[in-house]
Design a protein around this motif. Sequence first.
Motif, PDB file in Angstrom:
ATOM      1  N   VAL A 268       0.899  -1.229   0.245  1.00 22.71           N
ATOM      2  CA  VAL A 268       0.259  -0.244  -0.357  1.00 22.71           C
ATOM      3  C   VAL A 268       0.897   0.843   0.279  1.00 22.71           C
ATOM      4  N   ARG A 269       2.219   1.073   1.286  1.00 21.16           N
ATOM      5  CA  ARG A 269       3.006   1.954   0.507  1.00 21.16           C
ATOM      6  C   ARG A 269       3.855   2.520  -0.815  1.00 21.16           C
ATOM      7  N   GLN A 270       4.119   1.481  -1.319  1.00 26.14           N
ATOM      8  CA  GLN A 270       4.775   1.533  -2.785  1.00 26.14           C
ATOM      9  C   GLN A 270       3.278   2.494  -3.696  1.00 26.14           C
ATOM     10  N   ARG A 271       2.341   1.650  -3.344  1.00 27.95           N
ATOM     11  CA  ARG A 271       1.356   2.250  -4.151  1.00 27.95           C
ATOM     12  C   ARG A 271       1.182   4.158  -4.264  1.00 27.95           C
ATOM     13  N   ALA A 272       1.215   4.469  -2.987  1.00 22.00           N
ATOM     14  CA  ALA A 272       0.898   5.453  -2.894  1.00 22.00           C
ATOM     15  C   ALA A 272       2.274   6.079  -2.980  1.00 22.00           C
ATOM     16  N   LEU A 273       3.811   5.387  -3.161  1.00 18.51           N
ATOM     17  CA  LEU A 273       4.587   6.710  -3.243  1.00 18.51           C
ATOM     18  C   LEU A 273       4.760   6.839  -4.762  1.00 18.51           C
ATOM     19  N   ASN A 274       4.318   5.526  -5.766  1.00 18.84           N
ATOM     20  CA  ASN A 274       4.417   5.202  -6.986  1.00 18.84           C
ATOM     21  C   ASN A 274       3.449   6.429  -7.546  1.00 18.84           C
ATOM     22  N   HIS A 312      12.360   9.792   1.382  1.00 19.02           N
ATOM     23  CA  HIS A 312      11.860   8.878   1.416  1.00 19.02           C
ATOM     24  C   HIS A 312      13.021   7.493   0.088  1.00 19.02           C
ATOM     25  N   GLY A 313      13.817   8.812   0.022  1.00 11.90           N
ATOM     26  CA  GLY A 313      14.573   8.558  -1.521  1.00 11.90           C
ATOM     27  C   GLY A 313      13.506   8.145  -2.895  1.00 11.90           C
ATOM     28  N   GLY A 314      13.031   8.791  -3.073  1.00 12.27           N
ATOM     29  CA  GLY A 314      12.233   8.637  -4.221  1.00 12.27           C
ATOM     30  C   GLY A 314      11.009   7.062  -4.433  1.00 12.27           C
ATOM     31  N   SER A 315      11.134   6.966  -5.689  1.00 12.03           N
ATOM     32  CA  SER A 315       9.797   6.334  -6.138  1.00 12.03           C
ATOM     33  C   SER A 315      10.414   5.586  -7.297  1.00 12.03           C
ATOM     34  N   GLU A 316       9.674   4.594  -7.829  1.00 11.48           N
ATOM     35  CA  GLU A 316       9.759   3.845  -8.532  1.00 11.48           C
ATOM     36  C   GLU A 316       9.591   4.885  -9.868  1.00 11.48           C
ATOM     37  N   THR A 317       9.078   5.193  -9.991  1.00 11.11           N
ATOM     38  CA  THR A 317       8.256   5.981 -10.728  1.00 11.11           C
ATOM     39  C   THR A 317       8.581   8.383 -10.930  1.00 11.11           C
ATOM     40  N   LEU A 318       9.246   8.251  -9.370  1.00 10.92           N
ATOM     41  CA  LEU A 318       9.881   9.250  -9.407  1.00 10.92           C
ATOM     42  C   LEU A 318      11.454   9.046  -9.030  1.00 10.92           C
ATOM     43  N   GLY A 319      12.376   9.500  -9.512  1.00 12.60           N
ATOM     44  CA  GLY A 319      13.634   9.280  -8.849  1.00 12.60           C
ATOM     45  C   GLY A 319      14.024  10.229  -8.136  1.00 12.60           C
TER      46      GLY A 319
END
Length: 336
Positions: A268-274, A312-319
């Motif tokens: 859920v967290r990763q989805r929110a970050l992405n 958070h060090g970015g995400s899978e969609t935003l570096g």
Amino acid sequence: MTHSPASQQYREKQAGDLQPGDFVFLPGDGPAEEIASIEVQDDDYGVAALLLVTTVDGGIARIAAGSSVPVGAGASDGSAVPGSAVVLPPESEADADSSTSTEDEVQAAAGSAVVVPPRPQTPPAVTTPAPEELALIPEPDGTPEAVVRAAVANHKGKNGVQVLAERLAKGINTKSGSCLRDLSNLAFDLCIVLRDPDSALAVADLLNVLPFDGNPDRWASIERALALSSFICREGGQTERAAVYEKLLRAHESEETDPFKARIAAKVRQRALNEPNLYDKEIFRAIDNGNHEAEREWRFLRLESLLFLRAHGGSETLGEEELGRRIGIELDAVRA
């Protein structure tokens, strides 16, 4: 074979219409899970804003009240064909080798067997900063009220921060959500609007050392302060101190000891970050209407989201590089 909504029969249902007994697809590639309970959380205006959905197997998902979610059929209403075996894959081959199914994970019904995935046996690693790392955050210079007064001393005539400071100077109660919000807003105004990062960091540190107490409203203010502090320190070359704030920001995410619940929460967290809310529609609407004040307020919220992502060090969609570029754009916009 994956068991995503695309590979199974499913339909969309409004989040507000969900009820216990429905089978909902949680984020990720797992099968539909039966809802055990639903907790509705209101926003600050008393309007239903968020649904906290808990499934029979212990999964947890946070769903915006206005969302549409994929729901499907469960084994109880015909999704498992009699005489067939439905086997759901483990998270990895290592999981399959290191754990075995227990009796409550194998159900026989109408000649069919339903086997749920084995659960990992080790809890997630804890990322709480070590004492020597926490020592990088200096002790406050005097009482919290004195820190606030000192932070605004050089900003006479700036009504926004002066009003906040006067209210806080009457007494700071860290158990009060409104007090924490005032401290967080003061830190942001000092850094973003008045370009005084040192004073902003001193105020933010009054919040940064507070632990997560299970109250999401109070934690939201602390989270904002930690993300801002990480940004200030990285911009000032204090990378080690910035890393401490980032660890504190993520520390409570590893407190869940149940491996299954922790895995669902992580998804859920990763989805929110992405897929962060960057308020694009609201900003474009304000621009179209020529409402510069509204545009600035929405851009301020977008900036907060970007700072949180960067911490958070970015995400899978935003570096991190792209986040740095976007943060620069929003800083110029809100300061204009």
